[in-house]
Design a protein around this motif. Structure first.
Motif, PDB file in Angstrom:
ATOM      1  N   ASP A  39     -15.943 -10.698  -1.284  1.00  0.00           N
ATOM      2  CA  ASP A  39     -14.933 -10.936  -0.258  1.00  0.00           C
ATOM      3  C   ASP A  39     -14.250  -9.637   0.149  1.00  0.00           C
ATOM      4  N   VAL A  40     -15.050  -8.743   0.711  1.00  0.00           N
ATOM      5  CA  VAL A  40     -14.528  -7.496   1.272  1.00  0.00           C
ATOM      6  C   VAL A  40     -14.590  -7.638   2.786  1.00  0.00           C
ATOM      7  N   ARG A  41     -13.492  -7.302   3.445  1.00  0.00           N
ATOM      8  CA  ARG A  41     -13.390  -7.388   4.903  1.00  0.00           C
ATOM      9  C   ARG A  41     -12.871  -6.053   5.421  1.00  0.00           C
ATOM     10  N   VAL A  42     -13.161  -5.771   6.674  1.00  0.00           N
ATOM     11  CA  VAL A  42     -12.669  -4.545   7.300  1.00  0.00           C
ATOM     12  C   VAL A  42     -11.971  -4.897   8.611  1.00  0.00           C
ATOM     13  N   ALA A  43     -11.031  -4.047   8.988  1.00  0.00           N
ATOM     14  CA  ALA A  43     -10.336  -4.235  10.260  1.00  0.00           C
ATOM     15  C   ALA A  43     -10.227  -2.887  10.961  1.00  0.00           C
ATOM     16  N   LEU A  44     -10.595  -2.877  12.227  1.00  0.00           N
ATOM     17  CA  LEU A  44     -10.430  -1.703  13.080  1.00  0.00           C
ATOM     18  C   LEU A  44      -9.192  -1.951  13.929  1.00  0.00           C
ATOM     19  N   ILE A  45      -8.172  -1.148  13.703  1.00  0.00           N
ATOM     20  CA  ILE A  45      -6.869  -1.365  14.329  1.00  0.00           C
ATOM     21  C   ILE A  45      -6.757  -0.543  15.619  1.00  0.00           C
ATOM     22  N   HIS A  46      -6.433  -1.240  16.705  1.00  0.00           N
ATOM     23  CA  HIS A  46      -6.167  -0.595  17.993  1.00  0.00           C
ATOM     24  C   HIS A  46      -4.688  -0.662  18.361  1.00  0.00           C
ATOM     25  N   TYR A  47      -3.924  -1.434  17.606  1.00  0.00           N
ATOM     26  CA  TYR A  47      -2.468  -1.493  17.759  1.00  0.00           C
ATOM     27  C   TYR A  47      -1.875  -2.055  16.479  1.00  0.00           C
ATOM     28  N   PRO A  48      -0.830  -1.427  15.948  1.00  0.00           N
ATOM     29  CA  PRO A  48      -0.199  -0.187  16.369  1.00  0.00           C
ATOM     30  C   PRO A  48      -0.978   1.025  15.875  1.00  0.00           C
ATOM     31  N   ILE A  49      -1.047   2.034  16.734  1.00  0.00           N
ATOM     32  CA  ILE A  49      -1.763   3.272  16.439  1.00  0.00           C
ATOM     33  C   ILE A  49      -0.892   4.448  16.881  1.00  0.00           C
ATOM     34  N   LEU A  50      -1.044   5.557  16.190  1.00  0.00           N
ATOM     35  CA  LEU A  50      -0.329   6.761  16.602  1.00  0.00           C
ATOM     36  C   LEU A  50      -1.052   7.423  17.764  1.00  0.00           C
ATOM     37  N   GLU A  80      -7.523 -18.820   4.333  1.00  0.00           N
ATOM     38  CA  GLU A  80      -8.885 -19.090   3.858  1.00  0.00           C
ATOM     39  C   GLU A  80      -9.013 -19.046   2.344  1.00  0.00           C
ATOM     40  N   THR A  81      -8.300 -18.101   1.721  1.00  0.00           N
ATOM     41  CA  THR A  81      -8.537 -17.840   0.301  1.00  0.00           C
ATOM     42  C   THR A  81      -7.403 -18.276  -0.626  1.00  0.00           C
ATOM     43  N   GLY A  82      -6.201 -18.411  -0.070  1.00  0.00           N
ATOM     44  CA  GLY A  82      -5.042 -18.706  -0.899  1.00  0.00           C
ATOM     45  C   GLY A  82      -4.429 -17.468  -1.534  1.00  0.00           C
ATOM     46  N   TYR A  83      -4.951 -16.292  -1.196  1.00  0.00           N
ATOM     47  CA  TYR A  83      -4.464 -15.037  -1.776  1.00  0.00           C
ATOM     48  C   TYR A  83      -4.115 -14.019  -0.695  1.00  0.00           C
ATOM     49  N   GLU A  84      -3.123 -13.216  -0.978  1.00  0.00           N
ATOM     50  CA  GLU A  84      -2.806 -12.051  -0.156  1.00  0.00           C
ATOM     51  C   GLU A  84      -3.934 -11.035  -0.384  1.00  0.00           C
ATOM     52  N   PRO A  85      -4.508 -10.492   0.696  1.00  0.00           N
ATOM     53  CA  PRO A  85      -5.582  -9.514   0.469  1.00  0.00           C
ATOM     54  C   PRO A  85      -5.047  -8.206  -0.112  1.00  0.00           C
ATOM     55  N   LEU A  86      -5.883  -7.559  -0.888  1.00  0.00           N
ATOM     56  CA  LEU A  86      -5.613  -6.220  -1.399  1.00  0.00           C
ATOM     57  C   LEU A  86      -5.940  -5.273  -0.254  1.00  0.00           C
ATOM     58  N   LEU A 112     -11.387  -0.732  -8.858  1.00  0.00           N
ATOM     59  CA  LEU A 112     -10.395  -1.772  -8.578  1.00  0.00           C
ATOM     60  C   LEU A 112     -11.007  -2.912  -7.747  1.00  0.00           C
ATOM     61  N   ILE A 113     -11.769  -2.561  -6.736  1.00  0.00           N
ATOM     62  CA  ILE A 113     -12.403  -3.580  -5.882  1.00  0.00           C
ATOM     63  C   ILE A 113     -13.359  -4.442  -6.699  1.00  0.00           C
ATOM     64  N   ARG A 114     -14.077  -3.847  -7.608  1.00  0.00           N
ATOM     65  CA  ARG A 114     -15.038  -4.602  -8.421  1.00  0.00           C
ATOM     66  C   ARG A 114     -14.347  -5.540  -9.416  1.00  0.00           C
ATOM     67  N   LYS A 115     -13.108  -5.227  -9.792  1.00  0.00           N
ATOM     68  CA  LYS A 115     -12.407  -6.025 -10.799  1.00  0.00           C
ATOM     69  C   LYS A 115     -11.455  -7.062 -10.211  1.00  0.00           C
ATOM     70  N   THR A 116     -10.961  -6.860  -9.003  1.00  0.00           N
ATOM     71  CA  THR A 116      -9.931  -7.749  -8.468  1.00  0.00           C
ATOM     72  C   THR A 116     -10.473  -9.137  -8.154  1.00  0.00           C
ATOM     73  N   GLU A 117      -9.601 -10.113  -8.263  1.00  0.00           N
ATOM     74  CA  GLU A 117      -9.929 -11.489  -7.866  1.00  0.00           C
ATOM     75  C   GLU A 117      -9.455 -11.756  -6.439  1.00  0.00           C
TER      76      GLU A 117
END
Length: 188
Positions: free
Chosen positions: A4-15, A101-107, A128-133
């Motif tokens: 359960d690894v996800r990525v986000a490309l942020i276009h706002y807010p951006i510097l 979806e998961t019931g958890y705050e994402p890391l 850390l990613i390999r160990k986290t729930e």
């Protein structure tokens, strides 16, 4: 948790170049190339975050083309990658979806081309990613980077890819591929 690894490309807010908060334009290449990297590395979802309706429509138009009959027939592997893409107006919407979806705050991992105090090495983050729930969310910025308001809601900031280079301005597509590989790539 590698499933359960996800990525986000942020276009706002951006510097912006002047340090002020702006919205950046979505590029077709970023949609395609990061989706292809995400699919290759079994990323669960790739979020494109833009608050501008016209930019959301750009993403939706690209996705529609490749998910409909002609795009599917033309290049099904592209269709498979783009099925991971979701458009959200704000990062808060991404986080809320993951929590629902998961019931958890994402890391949350903050990425930057600049070294930050207390930033984490890739080997530490990988462990850390390999160990986290918890689900994992890796944030990528456009423009001149992610602002401090996003850093403040993240759990960790990652070291820059090339912290000691005299030139450190990779495209976000290249940076995303390198970071994803460093964090969840296959071990030799």
């Amino acid at each position: 948790m590698l499933n359960d690894v996800r990525v986000a490309l942020i276009h706002y807010p951006i510097l912006g170049k002047d340090g002020k908060i702006i919205s950046t334009a979505v590029t077709n290449l970023d949609i395609h190339d990061i989706a292809r990297t995400a699919r290759t590395y079994h990323i669960k979802k790739y979020y494109v975050v833009t608050n501008l309706k016209a930019q959301q429509k750009v993403v939706e138009t690209v996705l529609k083309y490749w998910k409909d009959e002609y795009g599917k027939k033309r290049n099904f592997s592209r269709t498979q990658a783009l099925e991971l893409v979701a458009v959200k107006p704000y990062l808060e919407d991404v986080i809320e979806e993951i929590k629902t979806e998961t019931g958890y705050e994402p890391l949350k991992f903050f990425t930057s081309a600049k070294r930050r105090p207390n930033s984490m090495s890739y080997s530490q983050a990988r462990e850390l990613i390999r160990k986290t729930e918890r689900p994992v969310l890796i944030l990528f910025g456009t423009g001149w980077g992610l602002p401090n308001e996003i850093l403040q809601i993240c759990d960790y900031a990652l070291d820059p890819i090339r912290g000691n280079s005299d030139y450190n301005h990779l495209s976000v597509r290249a940076a995303a591929a390198i970071i994803i590989d460093r964090l969840i790539g296959e071990e030799e």
